[in-house]
Design a protein around this motif. Structure first.
Motif, mmCIF file in Angstrom:
data_model
loop_
_atom_site.group_PDB
_atom_site.id
_atom_site.type_symbol
_atom_site.label_atom_id
_atom_site.label_comp_id
_atom_site.label_asym_id
_atom_site.label_seq_id
_atom_site.Cartn_x
_atom_site.Cartn_y
_atom_site.Cartn_z
ATOM 1 N N PHE A 78 0.848 -1.183 0.000
ATOM 2 C CA PHE A 78 0.000 0.000 0.000
ATOM 3 C C PHE A 78 0.889 1.241 0.000
ATOM 4 O O PHE A 78 1.877 1.307 0.730
ATOM 5 C CB PHE A 78 -0.905 -0.011 1.232
ATOM 6 N N ASN A 137 3.129 9.420 2.215
ATOM 7 C CA ASN A 137 3.156 8.748 0.918
ATOM 8 C C ASN A 137 4.557 8.168 0.725
ATOM 9 O O ASN A 137 5.524 8.901 0.594
ATOM 10 C CB ASN A 137 2.814 9.746 -0.193
ATOM 11 N N VAL A 164 -0.887 10.233 -5.103
ATOM 12 C CA VAL A 164 -1.890 9.242 -4.713
ATOM 13 C C VAL A 164 -3.182 9.959 -4.349
ATOM 14 O O VAL A 164 -3.171 10.936 -3.582
ATOM 15 C CB VAL A 164 -1.409 8.405 -3.508
ATOM 16 N N CYS A 199 -6.449 9.726 -2.240
ATOM 17 C CA CYS A 199 -6.666 8.950 -1.019
ATOM 18 C C CYS A 199 -7.791 9.520 -0.176
ATOM 19 O O CYS A 199 -8.384 10.557 -0.481
ATOM 20 C CB CYS A 199 -5.375 8.901 -0.205
ATOM 21 N N THR A 243 -12.257 12.730 -0.747
ATOM 22 C CA THR A 243 -10.976 12.323 -1.330
ATOM 23 C C THR A 243 -10.057 13.528 -1.474
ATOM 24 O O THR A 243 -10.504 14.677 -1.534
ATOM 25 C CB THR A 243 -11.173 11.677 -2.717
ATOM 26 N N THR A 293 -5.582 14.458 -2.696
ATOM 27 C CA THR A 293 -4.366 13.935 -3.315
ATOM 28 C C THR A 293 -3.158 14.253 -2.446
ATOM 29 O O THR A 293 -3.100 15.297 -1.799
ATOM 30 C CB THR A 293 -4.143 14.524 -4.719
ATOM 31 N N LYS A 336 -7.218 4.056 -0.850
ATOM 32 C CA LYS A 336 -6.608 4.528 -2.102
ATOM 33 C C LYS A 336 -7.662 4.473 -3.202
ATOM 34 O O LYS A 336 -8.420 3.509 -3.304
ATOM 35 C CB LYS A 336 -5.414 3.652 -2.481
ATOM 36 N N TYR A 337 -7.713 5.533 -4.010
ATOM 37 C CA TYR A 337 -8.687 5.631 -5.081
ATOM 38 C C TYR A 337 -7.988 5.607 -6.441
ATOM 39 O O TYR A 337 -6.819 5.976 -6.564
ATOM 40 C CB TYR A 337 -9.492 6.924 -4.957
ATOM 41 N N LYS A 338 -8.731 5.178 -7.441
ATOM 42 C CA LYS A 338 -8.265 5.282 -8.824
ATOM 43 C C LYS A 338 -9.160 6.271 -9.557
ATOM 44 O O LYS A 338 -10.348 6.411 -9.221
ATOM 45 C CB LYS A 338 -8.275 3.922 -9.520
#
Length: 216
Positions: A23, A64, A70, A72, A107, A109, A138-140
């Motif tokens: 992660f 991070n 990322v 997040c 969310t 970054t 964690k997001y995409k």
């Protein structure tokens, strides 16, 4: 005679949780030490905000570990809140809760190798123990819609905030101020507030941090 072939297809239920080493984000304490998955922290040091108000900070930051940006957030639950209010400011806006329950943060970054203070604390008004659990997410990002969707869950920690004025060491945040930062309600840092409501973050020379909403 016909042969029968059985295909076993694993079904992934829900969103996977990655091992800590895979992660990209990790919890760290105020000394920069990694707080591993499953840790239960006992938090007993209070900060005197003046005028009879106190807070017990978590001292947690999120780091991070990678050089990549990322997207997040967190999934968190307050399982015990005997009095007062609970505040958390990761990854963007500061949110204050006065009841138990479960929530998912907005969310945000984090840049590569960035470390960000969660500014998470309990503001008690009488004796007791407040308990909160945090798990990193964690997001995409969808390349077409540019909207985030949950990708993986990361490490989880439990925070036990214990308030007993007769046994707790106090940190006086009325010491000299080191820095004052201002943020809009959507988490953007600004140099000078204009008319409206902002979140101020005051860092004292003794390392204590105080956050509050202010109207200008």
């Amino acid at each position: 005679m016909k042969k029968l072939f059985t295909f076993i297809i694993p079904m992934l239920m829900g969103v996977p949780t990655l091992h800590a080493q895979d992660f990209p984000l990790q919890f760290v304490d105020s000394q920069g030490n990694v707080v591993v998955d499953g840790t239960v922290l006992q938090l007993t040091t209070i900060e005197d905000l003046g005028y009879g108000d106190v807070q017990i900070p978590s001292g947690l930051s999120v780091e991070n570990k990678t050089s990549e940006e990322v997207t997040c957030g967190t999934e968190y639950s307050i399982t015990a809140l005997p009095n007062g209010a609970f505040q958390t400011c990761f990854p963007t806006n500061c949110v204050m809760r006065e009841t138990t329950g479960s929530w998912t943060s907005e969310t945000g970054t984090m840049k590569g190798n960035e470390k960000r203070n969660m500014l998470t604390e309990w503001l008690p008004i009488s004796d007791g123990t407040a308990v909160a659990e945090f798990q990193l997410l964690k997001y995409k990002i969808n390349p077409v819609t540019k909207k985030p969707s949950l990708d993986t869950r990361g490490p989880k920690v439990t925070l036990n905030f214990v308030y007993d004025p007769s046994h707790i060491h106090h940190t006086d945040v009325s010491a000299a101020i080191s820095t004052v930062e201002y943020f809009t309600l959507d988490g953007r840092r600004i140099s000078h507030p204009s008319h409206g409501i902002y979140v101020s973050r005051i860092t004292y020379v003794n390392g204590a941090v105080k956050t509050q909403k202010q109207q200008f």
